[in-house]
Design a protein around this motif. Structure first.
Motif, PDB file in Angstrom:
ATOM      1  N   GLY A  77      58.806  19.020  46.602  1.00  0.00           N
ATOM      2  CA  GLY A  77      59.715  20.051  46.861  1.00  0.00           C
ATOM      3  C   GLY A  77      59.756  21.107  45.786  1.00  0.00           C
ATOM      4  N   ASP A  78      60.258  22.334  46.110  1.00  0.00           N
ATOM      5  CA  ASP A  78      60.173  23.540  45.263  1.00  0.00           C
ATOM      6  C   ASP A  78      60.752  23.448  44.161  1.00  0.00           C
ATOM      7  OD1 ASP A  78      62.569  23.490  46.534  1.00  0.00           O
ATOM      8  OD2 ASP A  78      62.599  25.535  47.097  1.00  0.00           O
ATOM      9  N   ALA A  79      62.149  22.738  44.040  1.00  0.00           N
ATOM     10  CA  ALA A  79      62.675  22.639  42.908  1.00  0.00           C
ATOM     11  C   ALA A  79      61.932  21.663  41.872  1.00  0.00           C
ATOM     12  CB  ALA A  79      63.975  21.923  42.998  1.00  0.00           C
ATOM     13  N   VAL A  80      61.315  20.544  42.617  1.00  0.00           N
ATOM     14  CA  VAL A  80      60.516  19.695  41.461  1.00  0.00           C
ATOM     15  C   VAL A  80      59.360  20.544  40.976  1.00  0.00           C
ATOM     16  CG1 VAL A  80      59.172  17.508  41.527  1.00  0.00           C
ATOM     17  CG2 VAL A  80      61.460  17.576  43.067  1.00  0.00           C
ATOM     18  N   ALA A  81      58.579  21.286  41.768  1.00  0.00           N
ATOM     19  CA  ALA A  81      57.604  22.236  41.475  1.00  0.00           C
ATOM     20  C   ALA A  81      57.951  23.037  40.014  1.00  0.00           C
ATOM     21  CB  ALA A  81      57.251  23.020  42.442  1.00  0.00           C
ATOM     22  N   VAL A  82      59.284  23.652  40.215  1.00  0.00           N
ATOM     23  CA  VAL A  82      59.694  24.448  39.271  1.00  0.00           C
ATOM     24  C   VAL A  82      59.861  23.636  37.721  1.00  0.00           C
ATOM     25  CG1 VAL A  82      61.720  25.581  38.170  1.00  0.00           C
ATOM     26  CG2 VAL A  82      60.659  26.128  40.562  1.00  0.00           C
ATOM     27  N   LEU A  83      60.522  22.234  38.053  1.00  0.00           N
ATOM     28  CA  LEU A  83      60.835  21.400  36.762  1.00  0.00           C
ATOM     29  C   LEU A  83      59.320  21.053  36.042  1.00  0.00           C
ATOM     30  CD1 LEU A  83      62.898  19.840  35.250  1.00  0.00           C
ATOM     31  CD2 LEU A  83      62.044  17.859  36.738  1.00  0.00           C
ATOM     32  N   GLU A  84      58.216  20.703  36.852  1.00  0.00           N
ATOM     33  CA  GLU A  84      56.910  20.297  36.293  1.00  0.00           C
ATOM     34  C   GLU A  84      56.090  21.351  35.973  1.00  0.00           C
ATOM     35  OE1 GLU A  84      55.377  17.696  39.441  1.00  0.00           O
ATOM     36  OE2 GLU A  84      56.716  15.984  38.822  1.00  0.00           O
ATOM     37  N   ALA A  85      56.199  22.855  36.762  1.00  0.00           N
ATOM     38  CA  ALA A  85      55.662  23.837  36.259  1.00  0.00           C
ATOM     39  C   ALA A  85      56.037  24.277  34.970  1.00  0.00           C
ATOM     40  CB  ALA A  85      55.839  24.871  37.241  1.00  0.00           C
ATOM     41  N   ALA A  86      57.312  24.223  34.443  1.00  0.00           N
ATOM     42  CA  ALA A  86      57.827  24.759  33.434  1.00  0.00           C
ATOM     43  C   ALA A  86      57.811  23.779  32.186  1.00  0.00           C
ATOM     44  CB  ALA A  86      59.135  25.313  33.446  1.00  0.00           C
ATOM     45  N   ALA A  87      57.968  22.267  32.633  1.00  0.00           N
ATOM     46  CA  ALA A  87      58.106  21.196  31.543  1.00  0.00           C
ATOM     47  C   ALA A  87      57.323  20.109  31.654  1.00  0.00           C
ATOM     48  CB  ALA A  87      59.801  20.659  31.502  1.00  0.00           C
ATOM     49  N   GLY A  88      56.352  20.155  32.731  1.00  0.00           N
ATOM     50  CA  GLY A  88      55.360  19.107  32.723  1.00  0.00           C
ATOM     51  C   GLY A  88      56.280  17.922  33.221  1.00  0.00           C
ATOM     52  N   LEU A  89      55.827  16.762  32.438  1.00  0.00           N
ATOM     53  CA  LEU A  89      56.799  15.331  33.116  1.00  0.00           C
ATOM     54  C   LEU A  89      57.732  15.225  31.712  1.00  0.00           C
ATOM     55  CD1 LEU A  89      53.704  13.417  34.143  1.00  0.00           C
ATOM     56  CD2 LEU A  89      55.310  14.583  35.434  1.00  0.00           C
ATOM     57  N   ASP A  90      58.013  15.955  30.947  1.00  0.00           N
ATOM     58  CA  ASP A  90      59.121  15.744  29.975  1.00  0.00           C
ATOM     59  C   ASP A  90      60.604  15.873  30.322  1.00  0.00           C
ATOM     60  OD1 ASP A  90      57.003  15.668  27.888  1.00  0.00           O
ATOM     61  OD2 ASP A  90      57.245  17.758  27.418  1.00  0.00           O
ATOM     62  N   GLU A  91      61.377  15.267  29.721  1.00  0.00           N
ATOM     63  CA  GLU A  91      62.998  15.508  30.248  1.00  0.00           C
ATOM     64  C   GLU A  91      63.360  16.807  30.312  1.00  0.00           C
ATOM     65  OE1 GLU A  91      65.013  13.109  27.672  1.00  0.00           O
ATOM     66  OE2 GLU A  91      64.273  11.230  28.051  1.00  0.00           O
ATOM     67  N   ALA A  92      63.843  17.346  31.341  1.00  0.00           N
ATOM     68  CA  ALA A  92      64.301  18.700  31.515  1.00  0.00           C
ATOM     69  C   ALA A  92      65.113  18.919  32.842  1.00  0.00           C
ATOM     70  CB  ALA A  92      63.135  19.764  31.949  1.00  0.00           C
ATOM     71  N   LEU A  93      65.872  20.047  32.935  1.00  0.00           N
ATOM     72  CA  LEU A  93      66.773  20.178  34.009  1.00  0.00           C
ATOM     73  C   LEU A  93      66.147  21.332  34.844  1.00  0.00           C
ATOM     74  CD1 LEU A  93      69.322  20.061  35.818  1.00  0.00           C
ATOM     75  CD2 LEU A  93      70.467  21.471  33.648  1.00  0.00           C
ATOM     76  N   ALA A  94      66.190  21.424  35.852  1.00  0.00           N
ATOM     77  CA  ALA A  94      65.634  22.831  36.630  1.00  0.00           C
ATOM     78  C   ALA A  94      66.937  23.305  37.648  1.00  0.00           C
ATOM     79  CB  ALA A  94      64.329  22.640  37.297  1.00  0.00           C
ATOM     80  N   ILE A  95      67.368  24.378  37.812  1.00  0.00           N
ATOM     81  CA  ILE A  95      68.167  24.846  38.564  1.00  0.00           C
ATOM     82  C   ILE A  95      67.771  25.927  39.465  1.00  0.00           C
ATOM     83  CG2 ILE A  95      70.607  25.970  39.066  1.00  0.00           C
ATOM     84  CD1 ILE A  95      71.554  24.822  36.479  1.00  0.00           C
TER      85      ILE A  95
END
Length: 351
Positions: free
Chosen positions: A115-133
């Motif tokens: 999904g595009d939101a998951v891709a944003v999360l992983e592109a910016a934070a890898g697999l670390d704890e994070a939030l993406a909106i």
């Protein structure tokens, strides 16, 4: 589809190369494709293209990607690996249709879809704890915390959503109509909405929207008009933009509750902001202030999502060379982890 019809193409390499790798960002408003080729054991960019939006399902994604491949002169049969992030993966299993459509287009490729939101999360934070909106035409949020990855369906009004660009554009039309006939307060939006849509009054505009002369994409584009009008101090536009910011924070709260399960979010946890609405300083500042109150450190996505996919592909190729030195080839095999979007709905939760 020709370049004159809106496709932007920039060729960054010439010549025919085998074992191509393709990264795809399939969004509602545009589809961006980067073609990579193996050279000296590394992945180098061969071409990049931007085509029409592909948010209408798997066949729309495949059609949009096919069009931009033609523009770059890329033969799908020469592609060995595809990494795609697409809008519209709202429930577990949704990725299967997209994977099938892209596998048909790329008959020799290993295809990975997220999904595009998951891709944003992983592109910016890898697999670390994070939030993406993600707040563009629609609104979506995803979080990774101690309890794992939490996502929600992003179906617009069907899933209770509000606050995306499309909804903000409709709110502008509604506010203009109510200002014109006296049901609502006066607002600069009335004149600006009519000017943007080349309508003499809101009755003419309503008819044009109903009959398709003004498309829903044009209506969604009025979100930018709301942002400009809010910046000029118009109270109605300011309230509409504030409503959108509140909705973004409320949706973020949903995935944070599921991913942290009541535990405190560590101060400074990254919150990635992506999507066209965050280009507006007022909207971005309002959402950022709310996120800081919740313990997050907001930051914009610093590169297009497709470049996050490209970075991941290169890192994977580099890791493969490290583990298999001397092969001379950059493997782009995808890990066995299933990247299907997970719907962490609790029993009795309406989302």
């Amino acid at each position: 589809m020709g370049a004159a019809e809106g496709t932007e193409v920039r060729s960054t390499h010439t010549g025919i190369q085998p074992a191509l790798v393709v990264a795809i960002d399939g969004g509602n408003s545009k589809t961006e494709v980067v073609v990579l080729a193996e050279a000296g054991g590394e992945l180098t960019e061969r071409a990049r293209a931007i085509g029409p939006g592909s948010g209408a399902g798997p066949e729309a994604v495949a059609s949009a990607v096919s069009a931009v491949l033609r523009e770059t002169g890329t033969d799908p049969a020469s592609v060995g690996s595809v990494s795609a992030a697409v809008a519209g993966l709202d429930f577990p299993g949704d990725e299967a249709g997209y994977r099938a459509a892209l596998s048909e287009l790329f008959p020799r490729a290993v295809v990975d879809v997220v999904g595009d939101a998951v891709a944003v999360l992983e592109a910016a934070a890898g697999l670390d704890e994070a939030l993406a909106i993600v707040c563009g035409a629609g609104l979506n949020a995803v979080a990774r915390g101690p309890k794992g990855l939490a996502t929600v369906p992003a179906l617009g009004w069907l899933s209770g959503d509000s606050g995306g660009g499309d909804e903000l554009g409709r709110a502008a039309v509604r506010a203009a109509a109510r200002a014109e006939d006296g049901r609502g307060p006066s607002t600069l939006l009335l004149g600006r909405v009519l000017a943007e849509t080349v309508a003499s009054d809101t009755a003419e505009l309503g008819r044009a929207i109903r009959d398709g002369a003004v498309s829903m994409r044009q209506v969604g584009a009025l979100a930018a008009t709301v942002a400009r009008t809010a910046a000029d101090g118009d109270p109605v536009a300011m309230e509409l933009l504030a409503d959108s910011a509140r909705e973004a924070l409320l949706l973020a709260d949903v995935v944070v509750r599921r991913s942290w399960d009541g535990s405190s979010v560590p101060e400074g946890t990254p919150a990635i902001l992506a999507g066209g609405l965050f280009a507006d300083p007022g909207f971005r500042d309002s959402v950022s202030a709310g996120l800081r109150e919740r313990g997050f450190e907001p930051r914009p996505l610093e590169f297009p999502p497709v470049d996050g996919l490209v970075r991941a592909l290169r890192e994977r190729a580099s890791a493969s060379r490290t583990h298999h030195p001397g092969t001379g080839h950059a493997s782009t095999d995808h890990p066995s982890t299933d990247h299907a979007v997970t719907d962490h709905r609790q029993e009795g939760d309406s989302r």
